[in-house]
Every structure is written in C-alpha cells, then in structure tokens.
Design a protein around this motif. Structure first.
Motif, mmCIF file in Angstrom:
data_model
loop_
_atom_site.group_PDB
_atom_site.id
_atom_site.type_symbol
_atom_site.label_atom_id
_atom_site.label_comp_id
_atom_site.label_asym_id
_atom_site.label_seq_id
_atom_site.Cartn_x
_atom_site.Cartn_y
_atom_site.Cartn_z
ATOM 1 N N VAL A 117 -13.264 90.839 -8.481
ATOM 2 C CA VAL A 117 -12.228 90.062 -9.171
ATOM 3 C C VAL A 117 -12.421 88.594 -8.809
ATOM 4 O O VAL A 117 -12.331 88.218 -7.641
ATOM 5 C CB VAL A 117 -10.811 90.516 -8.775
ATOM 6 N N SER A 118 -12.676 87.776 -9.819
ATOM 7 C CA SER A 118 -12.874 86.342 -9.631
ATOM 8 C C SER A 118 -11.792 85.609 -10.414
ATOM 9 O O SER A 118 -11.765 85.654 -11.646
ATOM 10 C CB SER A 118 -14.271 85.933 -10.111
ATOM 11 N N VAL A 119 -10.891 84.936 -9.696
ATOM 12 C CA VAL A 119 -9.717 84.307 -10.299
ATOM 13 C C VAL A 119 -9.874 82.787 -10.254
ATOM 14 O O VAL A 119 -10.120 82.215 -9.186
ATOM 15 C CB VAL A 119 -8.424 84.719 -9.556
ATOM 16 N N ALA A 120 -9.739 82.140 -11.412
ATOM 17 C CA ALA A 120 -9.794 80.673 -11.476
ATOM 18 C C ALA A 120 -11.052 80.139 -10.805
ATOM 19 O O ALA A 120 -11.002 79.284 -9.928
ATOM 20 C CB ALA A 120 -8.550 80.050 -10.856
ATOM 21 N N ALA A 121 -12.203 80.672 -11.202
ATOM 22 C CA ALA A 121 -13.468 80.290 -10.584
ATOM 23 C C ALA A 121 -14.515 80.077 -11.670
ATOM 24 O O ALA A 121 -14.212 80.060 -12.858
ATOM 25 C CB ALA A 121 -13.909 81.359 -9.589
ATOM 26 N N ALA A 122 -15.763 79.901 -11.260
ATOM 27 C CA ALA A 122 -16.843 79.635 -12.202
ATOM 28 C C ALA A 122 -18.171 79.953 -11.540
ATOM 29 O O ALA A 122 -18.242 80.196 -10.333
ATOM 30 C CB ALA A 122 -16.817 78.166 -12.656
ATOM 31 N N ALA A 123 -19.213 79.931 -12.344
ATOM 32 C CA ALA A 123 -20.558 80.168 -11.818
ATOM 33 C C ALA A 123 -21.091 78.960 -11.063
ATOM 34 O O ALA A 123 -22.006 79.087 -10.243
ATOM 35 C CB ALA A 123 -21.507 80.519 -12.966
ATOM 36 N N ARG A 124 -20.514 77.800 -11.327
ATOM 37 C CA ARG A 124 -20.949 76.555 -10.677
ATOM 38 C C ARG A 124 -19.963 75.452 -11.057
ATOM 39 O O ARG A 124 -19.240 75.572 -12.061
ATOM 40 C CB ARG A 124 -22.359 76.164 -11.114
ATOM 41 N N LEU A 125 -19.929 74.383 -10.272
ATOM 42 C CA LEU A 125 -19.082 73.237 -10.600
ATOM 43 C C LEU A 125 -19.740 72.372 -11.662
ATOM 44 O O LEU A 125 -20.967 72.245 -11.704
ATOM 45 C CB LEU A 125 -18.819 72.389 -9.354
ATOM 46 N N ASP A 126 -18.912 71.759 -12.497
ATOM 47 C CA ASP A 126 -19.448 70.829 -13.491
ATOM 48 C C ASP A 126 -19.576 69.431 -12.880
ATOM 49 O O ASP A 126 -19.077 69.169 -11.778
ATOM 50 C CB ASP A 126 -18.579 70.810 -14.753
#
Length: 405
Positions: free
Chosen positions: A168-177
């Motif tokens: 479960v990944s909440v409010a996350a991403a694969a990488r920062l922009d």
C-alpha cells in the motif's frame, strides 16, 4: 483508546550502506503492536520526519508528528487493526528518533555528524528487513507507507518481492519531480548556510542551526498544503500587529505591514519542529527521498516491479501537488503492465499532501478493506450506509471506483 506497544531498540550488527560505507553497529528503534501469529505482520513505513511511534500515546518522547502520527489509522478496530495484525513501525537509518543517524555516537564516542554514511531508501528497506529477521518475522501480510514511506513500501515490492503479499503506497510516487527537487534543495541550502550549522559539527557546542532548519520546515509545510487549504485556513488575514515574531527577526519596515496568519502558522510550526528534529537528519533524509527512483537499475518502472506477484493499492489526493494523482496512476499502470492486481483509489480532497494524515475517514475504509480482501475489498463508509433499510447496500469493489479503471 490508548494503544499498547512494545518499544525497543534492536542492535543489528554491522551494516553496509548502498554507498559502500559501513558502521559497526546499526541500531534500529521500533514499536510493535498486537500479537504475531506467523502470517499477520504489517510493516508501516513512516514519512520524512515521522517516527516509529505510529499509534501509541506515550507521556514521554518526542512531540508533534513524531508522536502517534497515524493513531486514527492504526489501533484496535481501526483500519490497521492491532487486534488482528502484528504491526511494526521502525525509525529509518539517518533519522533521529533512536535509530542510528548523524546524531548517534560513532565508535570514537563523538557524534557522527556528517561522517555518517549517505543513506538511501534502499538502506531503509534493508534495515527493516534485518529488523524483521531479528523479530522472527518472515513474509509480511502487507507493507503500508505514506509520502516517502510510500516510496519505501514500493521499494519492498522491488527489493523483496517474495516477502510481502500486499503493498500500500499512499500519497507517494515513483520519483520526485524537478519542482520538488528544487524546493528540497533550497531547504537544505537554508540549513547549510546557517552559521550555526558549523559544517554539521554543531553537537555539543550549545548551538544548532535553528534558523536554517526552521526555514527548511517552512518550505516543507508549503509543499504539504494546497492553494485551496491555505486559502480556507488563512486567507489574507492579519494575525494582529501585537503578535510577536519570535521565530525570525523582522526588518524595521515590517511594523508598518500586517503579520499575517499564514506567517504566524509557519513560524509556529518551525519553532516546534526545531525542538524535536535534528538538522543533519533533515539533510540526510531529504537526500534519500530525492535520490529515490523506482526504475533505477531497470529499463522501466514495470520492469522493476516484474517479480512482485502480490497485490497493490495506490491512494492519491486530488489537491496534492507534492505527489500527484497522475504520479500514482503511473505507478498503478506499471503494476498493470505486470498483471499485478492493483487498485488506485483517488480521494477528492482540498487538503493537499497532508490529506493522508488528516483525513482518516477517507484513508481508512479502502485501506482496511484492501488489507482484508485485496482489490476485491469493498470500501464502505458510514455515510454510504442505507439508513432507511438499516442495511448496507451493494457497493462496487474498490477497484471499480478508481482513477482510470
């Protein structure tokens, strides 16, 4: 209801970081809730400046977010039910809540400071795996994380795909922009240009870079809020001419202009934060977050996740510009490419990134149902019940009400 927890520090022996450097003894502070039955372990990964204290209410310890930061989600009868699951939350390497980090003593008896090895999210995951081995936990029922803790959860699916059933990944991403990378860079510059930082060797001097760390925290808070939430909470209101600007000195002309509510809020948050957090740890942890890239070492995000055969839940919030719904959908699509059962639950919210902490009524139901039944779970909230009939009507499975099918 207070949540009972086992709080301890595990000594895990020599630990080699991904940078190639080692320390002789990695200590990991953790809290555990509930009873382990061999198959019910849930690892909770904390956010950037959070701690292992995910749910218990202790009379001693750190203040602010570090104290019981997700007690609306973790506990008896809650989404992560401690009467059903054995819940473990560990403070990550590089932090300052009991796990080895810059403020810890090196073998020479002096604090490591910037001599502490550079830390990655991969190091966090490997330290958590070592802790679970120490606790006798093998395969996890689930790994759950919010914000950079959600990145940590995704790293489990890549690094230990056979060791976790549900992610479960909440409010996350694969990488920062790049925008977030830029703001994190400015925050670190605020710390390192504070004269009291002293090259990171401020321990024992009686001084610490309070101004720089306070500014870094203020930048972070602006990232965590949305335009809508800031307008609703503060508007352009004045805090009053008699309000004291304790956190940062004001220029002489400032007395002519209003000291606004939003400034007062940020000053208050920075004052509280510098009391509980270490500036070097902030440098280390933001660099770990900035460095993370799900696809590192692989041709794509999907290739990185290809070995994972469990199920995944992504949760995102419409006003979160720190980790956007599009970024979560990109991760969901990578899981779909690998035929991993995945749900992307998008919450309509104007709270911004902080929504994952302050909206348990929206986070809890889909999380609870996913932990129980995977993507077949039904996210039914109290407000959705059929009051007239006194029964719950049929609802679409979680994945049928999600972003982009």
């Amino acid at each position: 209801m207070p949540v009972d927890a086992v709080a301890d520090v595990a000594e895990l022996g020599e630990f080699r970081f991904e940078c190639g450097e080692s320390i002789d003894e990695l200590e990991v502070a953790y809290e555990a809730y509930g009873e382990f039955n061999g198959s019910n372990a849930v690892l909770v990964c904390h956010a950037l400046t959070g701690s292992q204290n995910v749910a218990s209410h202790r009379t001693q310890g750190t203040a602010g977010q570090a104290r019981a930061w997700w007690s609306d989600i973790v506990g008896p009868g809650k989404a992560i039910d401690t009467t059903e699951y054995y819940v473990v939350c560990a403070n990550v390497p590089g932090s300052c809540y009991g796990t080895s980090g810059p403020a810890s003593d090196a073998p020479d008896g002096e604090p490591y400071g910037t001599r502490f090895p550079p830390v990655t999210i991969g190091d966090w995951t490997r330290a958590q795996r070592a802790l679970l081995d120490h606790l006798g936990v093998g395969r996890l029922h689930a790994v759950v994380g919010g914000s950079v803790g959600g990145m940590n959860a995704l790293d489990w699916a890549v690094r230990y795909p056979d060791d976790v059933q549900r992610v479960v990944s909440v409010a996350a991403a694969a990488r920062l922009d790049p925008q977030c990378l830029a703001l994190d860079g400015i925050a670190r510059r605020a710390i390192t240009t504070d004269p009291d930082w002293q090259g990171g060797d401020y321990y024992g001097t009686g001084e610490k870079p309070k101004d720089g760390l306070g500014l870094a925290r203020q930048i972070g808070h602006v990232m965590y809020l949305s335009k809508e939430s800031m307008d609703q909470k503060f508007g352009r209101r004045s805090a009053g001419r008699d309000m004291v600007r304790d956190a940062f000195p004001a220029d002489p002309a400032a007395d002519f202009f209003p000291y606004r509510d939003v400034e007062s809020y940020l000053d208050y948050q920075s004052e509280k934060f510098v009391e509980r957090f270490d500036a070097n740890s902030y440098l280390y942890l933001t660099r770990a977050m900035d460095d993370y890239d799900l696809s590192e070492g692989y041709e794509s995000d999907a290739a990185a996740l290809a070995a994972f055969e469990g199920e995944a839940l992504l949760m995102s919030f419409t006003a979160d510009w720190h980790f956007t719904t599009d970024q979560s959908e990109s991760v969901a699509e990578a899981f779909r490419t690998d035929d991993v059962p995945v749900a992307h639950h998008v919450v309509e919210s104007d709270h911004g990134h902080d929504a994952f902490l302050v909206e348990p009524e929206n986070v809890g139901p889909p999380l609870r149902d996913f932990l129980q039944s995977g993507v077949r779970g039904r996210a039914v909230t109290d407000t959705e019940k059929d009051d007239d009939a006194g029964e719950e009507p049929d609802f679409a499975p979680v994945h049928n009400s999600l972003f982009s099918g």
